[in-house]
Write a protein that holds these residues in place. Structure first.
Motif, short mmCIF file in Angstrom:
data_model
loop_
_atom_site.label_atom_id
_atom_site.label_comp_id
_atom_site.label_asym_id
_atom_site.label_seq_id
_atom_site.Cartn_x
_atom_site.Cartn_y
_atom_site.Cartn_z
N GLU A 3 0.84 -1.19 0.00
CA GLU A 3 0.00 0.00 0.00
C GLU A 3 0.88 1.25 0.00
O GLU A 3 1.98 1.24 0.55
CB GLU A 3 -0.89 0.02 1.25
CG GLU A 3 -1.97 -1.02 1.25
CD GLU A 3 -3.05 -0.74 0.22
OE1 GLU A 3 -3.54 0.40 0.14
OE2 GLU A 3 -3.40 -1.68 -0.52
N LEU A 4 0.37 2.32 -0.59
CA LEU A 4 1.08 3.60 -0.53
C LEU A 4 1.02 4.13 0.90
O LEU A 4 0.04 3.91 1.61
CB LEU A 4 0.44 4.60 -1.49
CG LEU A 4 0.63 4.29 -2.98
CD1 LEU A 4 -0.22 5.23 -3.83
CD2 LEU A 4 2.09 4.42 -3.37
N ASP A 5 2.06 4.82 1.31
CA ASP A 5 2.15 5.39 2.65
C ASP A 5 1.38 6.72 2.66
O ASP A 5 1.79 7.68 2.01
CB ASP A 5 3.63 5.61 3.00
CG ASP A 5 3.83 6.04 4.43
OD1 ASP A 5 3.08 6.91 4.91
OD2 ASP A 5 4.76 5.52 5.06
N ASP A 6 0.27 6.76 3.39
CA ASP A 6 -0.56 7.97 3.42
C ASP A 6 0.18 9.18 3.97
O ASP A 6 -0.12 10.31 3.59
CB ASP A 6 -1.83 7.74 4.24
CG ASP A 6 -2.84 6.85 3.53
OD1 ASP A 6 -2.76 6.75 2.28
OD2 ASP A 6 -3.68 6.25 4.22
N HIS A 9 2.55 10.13 0.98
CA HIS A 9 1.91 10.31 -0.32
C HIS A 9 1.45 11.75 -0.60
O HIS A 9 1.39 12.17 -1.75
CB HIS A 9 0.75 9.33 -0.48
CG HIS A 9 0.26 9.21 -1.88
ND1 HIS A 9 1.04 8.72 -2.90
CD2 HIS A 9 -0.93 9.55 -2.44
CE1 HIS A 9 0.36 8.74 -4.03
NE2 HIS A 9 -0.84 9.24 -3.78
N GLN A 10 1.14 12.50 0.44
CA GLN A 10 0.71 13.89 0.24
C GLN A 10 1.81 14.63 -0.51
O GLN A 10 2.99 14.48 -0.18
CB GLN A 10 0.42 14.51 1.62
CG GLN A 10 -0.32 15.82 1.60
CD GLN A 10 0.53 17.02 1.22
OE1 GLN A 10 1.75 17.01 1.29
NE2 GLN A 10 -0.15 18.06 0.80
N LEU A 14 5.83 14.39 0.19
CA LEU A 14 6.62 13.61 -0.76
C LEU A 14 7.84 14.43 -1.22
O LEU A 14 8.96 13.91 -1.29
CB LEU A 14 5.76 13.19 -1.95
CG LEU A 14 6.41 12.30 -3.00
CD1 LEU A 14 6.92 10.99 -2.40
CD2 LEU A 14 5.44 12.02 -4.13
N HIS A 86 7.74 3.36 -0.27
CA HIS A 86 6.75 4.14 -1.00
C HIS A 86 7.13 4.26 -2.48
O HIS A 86 6.31 4.04 -3.36
CB HIS A 86 6.60 5.53 -0.37
CG HIS A 86 5.50 6.35 -0.94
ND1 HIS A 86 4.18 6.15 -0.61
CD2 HIS A 86 5.50 7.35 -1.84
CE1 HIS A 86 3.43 7.00 -1.28
NE2 HIS A 86 4.21 7.75 -2.04
N THR A 89 6.65 1.00 -4.25
CA THR A 89 5.23 0.77 -4.52
C THR A 89 4.78 1.58 -5.73
O THR A 89 4.05 1.07 -6.59
CB THR A 89 4.38 1.13 -3.29
OG1 THR A 89 4.83 0.35 -2.18
CG2 THR A 89 2.90 0.87 -3.53
N LEU A 90 5.24 2.83 -5.83
CA LEU A 90 4.91 3.64 -7.00
C LEU A 90 5.46 3.00 -8.28
O LEU A 90 4.78 2.95 -9.30
CB LEU A 90 5.48 5.06 -6.85
CG LEU A 90 4.78 5.96 -5.83
CD1 LEU A 90 5.57 7.26 -5.65
CD2 LEU A 90 3.35 6.27 -6.27
#
Length: 99
Positions: A3-6, A9-10, A14, A86, A89-90
């Motif tokens: 999962e992306l890290d919330d 991710h902002q 980032l 992160h 994952t991207l």
């Protein structure tokens, strides 16, 4: 797929993490330099740094240089690990969409 890290991710967070992860492990960036790199306002940058610090992703060191306050922000080892995960994952998402 992870999962992306919330937290990371902002977009502004980032940018902060990307800038800090480009540095050697023990190095940090002074607040005004980070502000210039990200294009953020003082208040916005401060709030996002605080969010990253609460998550354990950055450390914040405050000092005085002469009579002028100086804040330096550095990525922690946990922050560097979270950023690497992160980014991976991207990359998985990008490769998955191409395949």
């Amino acid at each position: 797929m992870a999962e992306l890290d919330d937290i990371i991710h902002q977009p502004l967070r980032l940018k902060i993490m990307a800038a800090l992860n480009a540095l050697p492990a023990a190095a940090g960036l002074e607040f005004s330099r980070l502000k210039k790199l990200t294009g953020a306002t003082d208040g916005n940058l401060g709030a996002h740094i605080e969010t990253l610090a609460k998550a354990g992703y950055v450390s914040v060191e405050k000092a005085f240089v002469g009579k002028k306050p100086q804040t330096t922000v550095s990525a922690t080892s946990a922050g560097r690990g979270a950023f690497a995960t992160h980014v991976a994952t991207l990359q998985e998402i990008i490769v998955g969409k191409q395949g």
